[in-house]
Scaffold this motif. Sequence first.
Motif, PDB file in Angstrom:
ATOM      1  N   MET A  18      60.770  71.096  45.488  1.00 15.28           N
ATOM      2  CA  MET A  18      59.822  70.597  44.847  1.00 15.28           C
ATOM      3  C   MET A  18      60.138  68.922  44.592  1.00 15.28           C
ATOM      4  O   MET A  18      58.913  68.437  44.872  1.00 15.28           O
ATOM      5  N   ALA A  19      60.606  68.709  43.734  1.00 19.75           N
ATOM      6  CA  ALA A  19      60.755  67.366  43.130  1.00 19.75           C
ATOM      7  C   ALA A  19      61.471  66.284  43.399  1.00 19.75           C
ATOM      8  O   ALA A  19      60.031  65.405  43.974  1.00 19.75           O
ATOM      9  N   TRP A  20      62.166  66.280  44.993  1.00 25.52           N
ATOM     10  CA  TRP A  20      61.936  65.587  46.554  1.00 25.52           C
ATOM     11  C   TRP A  20      60.584  65.569  47.029  1.00 25.52           C
ATOM     12  O   TRP A  20      60.390  64.363  47.453  1.00 25.52           O
ATOM     13  N   LEU A  21      60.084  66.099  47.172  1.00 27.55           N
ATOM     14  CA  LEU A  21      58.255  66.505  47.758  1.00 27.55           C
ATOM     15  C   LEU A  21      57.418  65.675  47.083  1.00 27.55           C
ATOM     16  O   LEU A  21      56.671  64.888  47.595  1.00 27.55           O
ATOM     17  N   LEU A  22      57.568  65.311  45.896  1.00 25.71           N
ATOM     18  CA  LEU A  22      56.792  64.561  45.039  1.00 25.71           C
ATOM     19  C   LEU A  22      57.249  63.503  44.731  1.00 25.71           C
ATOM     20  O   LEU A  22      56.893  62.523  43.449  1.00 25.71           O
TER      21      LEU A  22
END
Length: 820
Positions: free
Chosen positions: A465-469
């Motif tokens: 999720m952090a990478w996608l954001l």
Amino acid sequence: MRNAFGEGTAASEPDLMLVGVAVLSLLSGLGDRHPVLVALDDAQWFDRASLDALSFAARRLEGEPVTMLIAARGGGDQLPGFDRHVPVLTLGPLDDVAAHQLLDLQPKSPAGRTRSRILDQAGGNPLALVELTRTASAQNMAGGLPSAGPLPLTDHLERVFAARLDSLPAPTTRALLLLAATDSADSAIAVSAGLPPAEEAVWLPAVQAGLVQRAGRDVRFRHPLIRSAVYHAASMDAQREAHFALAAMLRNEPDRSAWHRAAACPHPDAAVSAELERTAGRARRRGGHAAAAQALQRSAELAPRREDSARLLVEAAAAAVFTGDIAWVEDLVAAARTRTDDATLLASAAVQAGRLAVLTVRHTVVFSRLAEAAELLAASQPAAGLDLVAGAAVVRFYSGEAAQHHRIQNILRRLPASPSHAGLRTWVRAVSDPFGDRAQLVCLLPQLTAEAKDRPERLTAVGIMAWLLDETPQAVRAFDGAFDRWKSQGALPEGLGGAAAWAYVERGLWERAREACARITTVGRAAGLDHAVACAATVDATVLAFQGDASSARTRAEDALMLIDPLESRSVAVYARRALAAAAATEGAYETAYGQLRMVFTADGAPVHYHASYPALADLAAAAVRCGRHEEAVAIVERSASELADNASPRLRALINRARGLLAAPEDAEPHFRAALADPVLEYWPFERAQTLLDLAEWLRRRRRIAEARGPLTEALEIFRRLSARPWIERARAESRAAGLDVTDTAPDALAELSPQQQQIVRLAARGLTNREIGEKLFLSPRTVSSHLYRSFPKLRITARSQLRDLIEGALATAAPGSE
């Protein structure tokens, strides 16, 4: 020569010396016309007179364009005449990479658990790999492989090997069957547990028959297929007796003893089933997902009650998910469905099948299946329904299909809200639409990270999720934490398996990215997960392009495109196009680079993929200004900026500003470049920052502001050097010289000469791990690890394992502070 073959006119027997001279003359004469290779296969069966003639010629061929290649079982030193005159290469078993390649070439290449069993049993022997694959394929079609003992052979081969058993004494036959019934997990303890030691006379007839060989205290079959022949030549009763005996011998090893008791069970047995279930629990705590799934599956087969059998099969499917073996998971789920009508259990079975189905390349079909199942379970089993939507969100990411996002939103609205489901709902939103409400999603990451502290699978999800954001530093920390806590390095993280590798690329940790790619590729190929392999190939291709290996980058990107359907897997297609563009730009082919990047956006300028396309905007602009596509690029950049608006991450805002600076009129460019560099957080994307610094420096020098250009140039060159981005180093170095800077070359990184797998092995060895420990982490045999280290030492200019630690620490010391 004709006389020697009985075709001449000589009345007397041919003279062996004259025959040798004739052979030498014949080969030398052929060598006058063209180089000659004399290949002698199965030379152990040659008659002595022929060997004498050939060895006579071989000793006198020095300086001639004639090479003699001799293949013999048992080594060249056993061939008369050749023992002192020819170099001998002893062929050992194939290493893991070659064994996988051989299996890939078979007409019906095995995958998953079947492949693992074949590799384990064959021990690198090519004939065994081929023959066991053939019989495993036939057995699968006929109803499945046996759950215990070695895999069977074809009838012909079984007769060939088993023929040697007929004349053996009964005690020898029984000892051979006990040895055949053991497996690799037993071998280390079988002798001490009760198998006859190597020095006992009972083994002598088997040694004389060429069935086994003794090495110290160990007794081993001379060929992996002999083990299968011995086992399957015995009656079912004899096989069960052997397993009962081994269970007794291994009573101090409860897991192995349980397996042998199960192998000896002809009928359901509640006690043995429960014992295997406990074995599975211990395997799961060790991180042995495959072992746990196998134990649970066998436990289900032996469970007398259908309800218990169904429950165990669903648990087996949940464990098998982490092996990546799709066919195995689907078989387990299908078997569970035939044993129960329990709605909760069936819902759980659907979830397990869905978790792995997302990793296939059949995105349209899989998404429909997951969405339909989620809609059916929304009211009665909302938790299971949400699990299925979570899988559907991953498929939505891979496919990039807008209609799938709308369907996900509709299902979410139908699912009742619950505090216990908040984390999974956040996952679905982040994966299916990371820029729809980015600010709110980013605010939830710290809480999700805290909740996932001791759960590696949940930490992995937070990292994704952090990478996608575009919270890449947080993503890297989460992935590192997850991998440190993960007990088995064999499991592919669920969902977006390539996310960790991409996060490492963005963070400037390129070697770690390539290590992750190598691992994903190894597991993905073994499990038949083409999509995971394609994802890893695009990351690898990108790093190769950045570092100047354009040819290898193109090969890897094209490999990825061959594995997927671009309309089914838009994410992989976009990554591959970006890598191909980077490779073209490395060679100065900006028209080609622009053509590849233009395919990352639709005809009207919309992103092909809602997440993967946006980071290409700056590179698109850079290629456009060098090939006269200025107006089209401006339209695409401004459309993306408008669509992202306030939801753009700091990273994307920086990339858009860089693109605007490149596309702006010369007098208007500086504010855009300055804006792209303004936020200190952008240091976490070092390569992108260095590109912008170089763009700014070039603009400043062209405006004759040379003194101002030197600072950005110095910083950009330092970053490119740290990353080993060779084309960019050369470009920054040329610009630095033009700005009057004294640029000195730095010594090349010795590690850069190694393959990603060799680098990974070297780093683990430097930490003090043994070859066996390294092999367990990387799915390699200790022999393969040793071979890689042997080939790496000359490249690293070292001679001892003890030097590795200093070498690695020296390499890390040259990196800029904070690079990790």
